[in-house]
Write a protein that holds these residues in place. Structure first.
Motif, mmCIF file in Angstrom:
data_model
loop_
_atom_site.group_PDB
_atom_site.id
_atom_site.type_symbol
_atom_site.label_atom_id
_atom_site.label_comp_id
_atom_site.label_asym_id
_atom_site.label_seq_id
_atom_site.Cartn_x
_atom_site.Cartn_y
_atom_site.Cartn_z
ATOM 1 N N LEU A 490 0.855 -1.192 0.000
ATOM 2 C CA LEU A 490 0.000 0.000 0.000
ATOM 3 C C LEU A 490 0.890 1.242 0.000
ATOM 4 C CD1 LEU A 490 -2.925 -0.610 2.534
ATOM 5 C CD2 LEU A 490 -3.098 -0.322 0.072
ATOM 6 N N PHE A 491 0.591 2.165 -0.901
ATOM 7 C CA PHE A 491 1.285 3.444 -0.952
ATOM 8 C C PHE A 491 0.295 4.552 -0.592
ATOM 9 C CE2 PHE A 491 3.763 0.783 -3.800
ATOM 10 C CZ PHE A 491 5.072 1.104 -3.456
ATOM 11 N N GLY A 492 0.840 5.686 -0.166
ATOM 12 C CA GLY A 492 0.002 6.835 0.154
ATOM 13 C C GLY A 492 0.537 8.094 -0.494
ATOM 14 N N ASN A 493 -0.349 8.816 -1.196
ATOM 15 C CA ASN A 493 -0.021 10.142 -1.715
ATOM 16 C C ASN A 493 -0.510 11.164 -0.698
ATOM 17 O OD1 ASN A 493 1.109 9.601 -4.411
ATOM 18 N ND2 ASN A 493 -0.896 8.685 -4.782
ATOM 19 N N LEU A 494 0.424 11.950 -0.154
ATOM 20 C CA LEU A 494 0.108 12.862 0.940
ATOM 21 C C LEU A 494 -0.362 14.215 0.409
ATOM 22 C CD1 LEU A 494 3.089 12.038 3.326
ATOM 23 C CD2 LEU A 494 0.877 10.909 3.111
ATOM 24 N N PRO A 495 -1.080 14.986 1.226
ATOM 25 C CA PRO A 495 -1.612 16.277 0.764
ATOM 26 C C PRO A 495 -0.541 17.257 0.287
ATOM 27 C CG PRO A 495 -2.718 15.596 2.776
ATOM 28 C CD PRO A 495 -1.597 14.629 2.568
ATOM 29 N N ASP A 496 0.711 17.150 0.793
ATOM 30 C CA ASP A 496 1.754 18.085 0.376
ATOM 31 C C ASP A 496 2.406 17.681 -0.936
ATOM 32 O OD1 ASP A 496 3.265 15.901 1.063
ATOM 33 O OD2 ASP A 496 4.511 16.923 2.551
ATOM 34 N N ASP A 504 3.901 -2.842 3.651
ATOM 35 C CA ASP A 504 4.666 -3.724 2.768
ATOM 36 C C ASP A 504 4.519 -5.159 3.262
ATOM 37 O OD1 ASP A 504 6.265 -4.509 0.726
ATOM 38 O OD2 ASP A 504 8.126 -3.662 1.511
ATOM 39 N N GLY A 505 4.843 -6.103 2.379
ATOM 40 C CA GLY A 505 4.795 -7.509 2.771
ATOM 41 C C GLY A 505 3.396 -8.056 2.962
ATOM 42 N N LEU A 506 2.391 -7.425 2.351
ATOM 43 C CA LEU A 506 1.024 -7.925 2.464
ATOM 44 C C LEU A 506 0.829 -9.147 1.567
ATOM 45 C CD1 LEU A 506 -0.928 -4.530 2.304
ATOM 46 C CD2 LEU A 506 -0.199 -5.777 4.345
ATOM 47 N N GLY A 525 -5.239 12.140 5.572
ATOM 48 C CA GLY A 525 -5.410 12.805 4.287
ATOM 49 C C GLY A 525 -4.738 12.127 3.118
ATOM 50 N N ALA A 526 -4.148 10.957 3.325
ATOM 51 C CA ALA A 526 -3.427 10.285 2.242
ATOM 52 C C ALA A 526 -4.403 9.633 1.269
ATOM 53 C CB ALA A 526 -2.481 9.231 2.803
ATOM 54 N N GLN A 527 -4.086 9.724 -0.025
ATOM 55 C CA GLN A 527 -4.817 8.981 -1.044
ATOM 56 C C GLN A 527 -4.090 7.660 -1.241
ATOM 57 O OE1 GLN A 527 -4.711 10.641 -4.971
ATOM 58 N NE2 GLN A 527 -6.391 9.378 -5.721
ATOM 59 N N LEU A 528 -4.767 6.560 -0.918
ATOM 60 C CA LEU A 528 -4.119 5.252 -0.912
ATOM 61 C C LEU A 528 -4.184 4.599 -2.285
ATOM 62 C CD1 LEU A 528 -5.406 3.843 2.500
ATOM 63 C CD2 LEU A 528 -3.266 5.044 2.008
ATOM 64 N N ALA A 529 -3.150 3.828 -2.586
ATOM 65 C CA ALA A 529 -3.083 3.066 -3.836
ATOM 66 C C ALA A 529 -2.508 1.696 -3.528
ATOM 67 C CB ALA A 529 -2.216 3.785 -4.869
ATOM 68 N N ALA A 530 -3.176 0.656 -4.029
ATOM 69 C CA ALA A 530 -2.774 -0.718 -3.747
ATOM 70 C C ALA A 530 -1.946 -1.278 -4.897
ATOM 71 C CB ALA A 530 -4.000 -1.592 -3.511
ATOM 72 N N ARG A 531 -0.857 -1.945 -4.545
ATOM 73 C CA ARG A 531 -0.069 -2.699 -5.523
ATOM 74 C C ARG A 531 -0.529 -4.147 -5.445
ATOM 75 N NH1 ARG A 531 5.089 -1.501 -7.670
ATOM 76 N NH2 ARG A 531 5.338 -2.762 -9.553
ATOM 77 N N TYR A 532 -0.798 -4.750 -6.596
ATOM 78 C CA TYR A 532 -1.401 -6.081 -6.593
ATOM 79 C C TYR A 532 -0.943 -6.862 -7.817
ATOM 80 C CZ TYR A 532 -4.396 -3.875 -10.050
ATOM 81 O OH TYR A 532 -4.838 -3.205 -11.157
#
Length: 653
Positions: A490-496, A504-506, A525-532
Motif C-alpha cells: 500500500l502506498f500513500g499520496n500525501l496532501p503536500d 509492505d509484505g502484504l 489525508g493520504a490517497q491510498l493506492a494498492a499494488r497487486y
C-alpha cells in the motif's frame, strides 16, 4: 559611555553563517538564487551568459563565542544572554570562484565583489554579477559538491567602532604618527567595552600597562576602528535545490534548470530526457528531464484494453471499453459492415506512479511525473507499426488524453477471425502493435506494446480496479477486477504532494467483487493506492451493437486535443451536419471534455443529391463566457474515419 559602570554589560563580535534555503520551498523569497541570461554570443556563435548570484548571511553568537563569554576572567561572571552584538559600520563581500586553467590544469580562482549589501536587522544579502565562463564555473561549483577541489567561498570584510584602553597622550601620538594596533583585549576577547571603576566613565584608576605608561598616569578609552574578516563555504546542491538555479533569459517565462552540464548553460539541450535505469521495471521505464528539475517521464511498457470507470457514459461500470458495431442496411450492400472500437489504457496505475515518487524521494521531494501522452512531455509525433493482423483491414490508433483510441472496419468474414483472436492470448504476437513516441529533439521513446486482446485488461486509468480507503486504524480493500487479485503493498499520496510506503509484505487475496478490512494506520489525508498481482481470468466478452438502418445513422468522435485552458478558451460550440442537411446538430466542448461522441441521423427516404459521406464541422469559440470567433467549414470524408481532432476544426480558416 555610561554603560562602563555596569560590570555585567558588554558587547561581542558576532560571526556570520549562511542562511540556507529550505528543501522543496518555492524560489520566491529564497535566501539563495542563481539566475542567468543569455547576454549575447561570442565569435564562435556560442552563447555568452551573465549570471546574478544572491547569497544571504546572518550574524549569530556561535557556541564557541558563548563559551568564551561564560569562561571570561572577570570579577563578576558574565551572562551570555545579556550581551549585545557590535554594530557593523561596513560589510563588504567577495565571492571566490574556483576553476582550473584550461592550458595547464592548475588550480585558480576568480573573485567577484558584491554590490552594497542590503540589510535587515542581522540579515545581510549580497548580490554578485559574473559573466562568461566564470559564470559557468560558479554554477558548477555552487551546485555540485566536489565539483572542484575547494568549494566557492564567501569572503566578508567588516568593520566596527570600538574603544581602546590606554594612555591618552600615548594613544594621541600613535593616532598622529602610525597605525594604531588594536588592543589584544579587543581582538582576542569577546569584550569590546570593559567596565571601569571610576566615577568618570572615560578614565580608570589603574591600567595594566598595555600601550605604554603615561607620565601623568591618566588612562582613557579612545575610539578606534576595528576590521575583521570571515570566510564561508557556499554549496547549494542542485539535486536538492534545482528550482533555485534559473534561466531568466525570458523574464516572462523563467525556467528552473536544475542540474545541467555547466558548459551547456544557455544552449538548447541536445536531448529532452535521459533514462534512469535503476528505476526501470517490467512495467515501466523512468526518464529524467534535462533542464527541468523535478520533472520525470514514466513510459509504460504496455497499453491494454481499458476498463470503464464508474459513471462512464453508455457502458456498465468496470466493463471493457471495446465494442463491435455491426451495420445492417436493407437498401444497400455495405462493403465493411463491422467496425471495432477500443480504448487502450496504460498498464500501470496510481500504485506504480506512487512507487516511482517514493523511489525519487532522495532526488526531489515533490517530483512531477509525466506520461508520453501528457501535454508537457515534448512528444510531437506518434506512430504504430506491427499489429500482425491476419486480416487485410488497417488498424488506426489515435492518442486521446492519456489513452489510445483504436478503430478498424472490416467484412463479416474478417470480423469472425478477428473476434476469435480477441479472446485468446497472443503468443504469436497477433494483434500486438508497437507504438513509438517522437520527441521534439528528434529522439524516440519506445517501442511500447499495444495489446488489443481482452485476456487481460487495464485501468480504469489511473485508479485501477482495486480501491483502498482508510477509516481510522483500518483500510478497506475492494476488488472490481474480473479475476482474483493479491494485494502486496500500500502506498500513500500525501496532501503536500509527497508519497510514502504505507504497508509492505502484504499477502491479501480478494476474489472478483470481494473486499477485506486490514489493520493499517494510514497517514491523515493520504490517497491510498494498492499494488497487486492479477490472476489469469476468462477472456472478457466483447460487447456488440447491431444497427438496423431505417434512418441513416452516422457516429462521429471529436477528440479535445486543443488545450483550451492554455489558450484561454472557455468553450467551443460545434455545429455538425452531413452534406445536404439544413439543420446541424450542435454540441458544446469544454476544457473538461476529453472525447465527445455524436450520432447524426438522416431520414432514409429523403431525396437529395448530396454526398452522405461528407461531414461538415464548424466551430464557435467562446472566451470569458462570450462568443469570440468562428471557424470556417471543416470538410471530412467519413470513408476515411470517424475520429476528428478539435485542433483541426479550430484551425480551419
Amino acid at each position: 559611555m555610561g554603560d562602563y559602570s555596569s560590570y555585567n554589560f558588554y558587547w561581542y563580535v558576532p560571526s556570520f553563517e549562511l542562511v540556507a534555503p529550505q528543501a522543496a520551498a518555492p524560489a520566491a523569497g529564497s535566501p539563495f538564487r542563481y539566475s542567468y541570461v543569455v547576454s549575447g554570443h561570442d565569435d564562435d556563435g556560442d552563447p555568452v551568459i551573465t549570471a546574478t548570484i544572491m547569497i544571504t548571511a546572518r550574524t549569530v553568537m556561535t557556541e564557541a563565542r558563548r563559551n568564551q563569554i561564560i569562561n571570561y576572567d572577570s570579577e563578576v561572571p558574565l551572562d551570555p544572554d545579556k550581551g549585545l552584538p557590535v554594530k557593523f559600520e561596513q560589510v563588504r563581500a567577495q565571492l571566490v570562484i574556483p576553476y582550473r586553467e584550461a592550458a595547464t590544469g592548475a588550480a585558480a580562482s576568480g573573485t567577484v565583489t558584491a554590490a552594497p549589501a542590503t540589510t535587515g536587522r542581522d540579515i545581510y544579502t549580497f548580490v554578485f554579477t559574473v559573466s562568461g565562463n566564470l559564470a559557468r564555473a560558479a554554477y558548477g561549483s555552487l551546485s555540485r559538491p566536489g565539483y572542484q577541489q575547494v568549494p566557492p567561498r564567501l569572503l566578508m570584510n567588516f568593520s566596527f567602532n570600538a574603544l581602546e584602553y590606554g594612555d591618552h597622550d600615548y594613544l594621541a601620538q600613535k593616532f598622529a604618527t602610525d597605525t594604531l594596533y588594536s588592543s589584544v583585549r579587543l581582538l582576542s576577547d569577546p569584550l569590546l567595552a570593559v567596565p571601569g571603576n571610576s566615577d568618570d566613565p572615560g578614565t580608570v584608576d589603574a591600567w595594566d600597562g598595555e600601550g605604554g605608561a603615561a607620565p601623568d598616569g591618566s588612562m582613557v578609552y579612545s575610539p578606534v576602528s576595528v576590521t575583521q574578516s570571515q570566510s564561508l563555504d557556499v554549496v547549494i546542491p542542485c539535486a536538492d535545490f534545482g528550482n533555485l538555479y534559473i534561466d531568466a533569459t525570458d523574464p516572462a517565462h523563467e525556467n528552473a534548470i536544475g542540474c545541467q552540464d555547466t558548459m551547456a548553460l544557455g544552449k538548447i539541450p541536445d536531448k529532452l530526457y535521459t533514462p534512469l535505469e535503476a528505476l526501470a521495471t517490467d512495467d515501466y521505464q523512468v526518464f529524467t528531464a534535462l533542464g527541468r528539475p523535478s520533472v520525470y517521464l514514466v513510459l509504460p511498457r504496455r497499453y491494454r484494453v481499458g476498463r470503464a470507470a464508474p459513471g462512464h457514459p453508455g457502458v456498465p461500470d468496470w466493463s471493457p471499453l471495446i465494442m463491435w458495431i455491426q451495420m445492417f442496411d436493407a437498401t444497400q450492400d455495405i462493403a465493411l459492415p463491422c467496425r471495432l472500437q477500443a480504448n487502450l489504457q496504460p498498464d500501470i496505475g496510481h500504485a506504480e506512479l506512487t512507487a516511482v515518487k517514493t523511489a525519487l524521494a532522495d532526488l526531489t521531494a515533490h517530483p512531477t511525473l509525466l506520461l508520453p501522452t501528457s501535454f508537457a512531455s515534448g512528444v510531437t509525433g506518434f506512430g504504430v507499426t506491427g499489429w500482425n493482423n491476419p486480416t487485410s483491414s488497417p488498424i488506426n490508433a489515435t492518442r486521446v488524453g492519456d489513452t489510445i483510441q483504436i478503430g478498424t472496419a472490416m467484412s463479416y468474414a474478417d470480423a469472425v477471425v478477428f473476434n476469435e483472436l480477441l479472446g485468446i492470448a497472443a503468443p504469436e504476437g497477433h494483434l500486438v502493435g508497437n507504438a513509438t513516441f517522437t520527441l521534439s529533439d528528434n529522439s524516440a521513446l519506445g517501442p511500447v506494446e499495444l495489446y488489443l486482446d481482452v485476456t487481460r485488461l487495464a485501468g480504469p486509468w489511473p485508479d485501477g480496479p482495486v480501491l483502498a480507503t482508510s477509516s481510522g486504524a483500518a483500510v478497506t480493500l475492494e476488488n472490481h477486477a474480473e479475476s482474483e487479485v493479491t494485494v502486496t503493498r500500500l502506498f500513500g499520496n500525501l496532501p503536500d504532494g509527497s508519497s510514502q510506503l504505507v504497508a509492505d509484505g502484504l499477502d491479501i487475496t480478494l476474489p472478483s467483487g470481494g473486499s477485506a478490512d486490514i489493520a493499517v494506520n494510514a497517514p491523515p489525508g493520504a490517497q491510498l493506492a494498492a499494488r497487486y498481482t492479477l490472476a489469469d481470468a476468462t477472456p472478457a466478452v466483447v460487447a456488440q451493437a447491431h444497427v438496423y438502418v431505417e434512418d441513416l445513422h452516422t457516429s462521429i468522435i471529436v477528440n479535445n486535443d486543443a488545450h483550451m485552458d492554455k489558450a484561454g478558451i472557455a468553450s467551443v460550440v460545434i455545429h455538425a451536419r452531413l452534406d445536404g442537411d439544413d439543420q446541424p446538430h450542435t454540441f458544446t466542448i469544454t476544457p473538461e471534455t476529453q472525447v465527445f461522441h455524436c450520432d447524426l441521423v438522416q431520414p432514409l427516404g429523403r431525396t437529395s443529391k448530396a454526398d452522405s459521406s461528407l461531414l461538415h464541422l464548424q466551430a464557435t469559440v467562446h472566451r470569458a463566457g462570450q462568443p469570440d470567433t468562428e471557424t470556417g467549414d471543416y470538410l471530412a470524408d467519413l470513408h476515411k474515419g470517424v475520429l476528428y481532432q478539435l485542433s483541426d476544426v479550430l484551425a480551419t480558416p
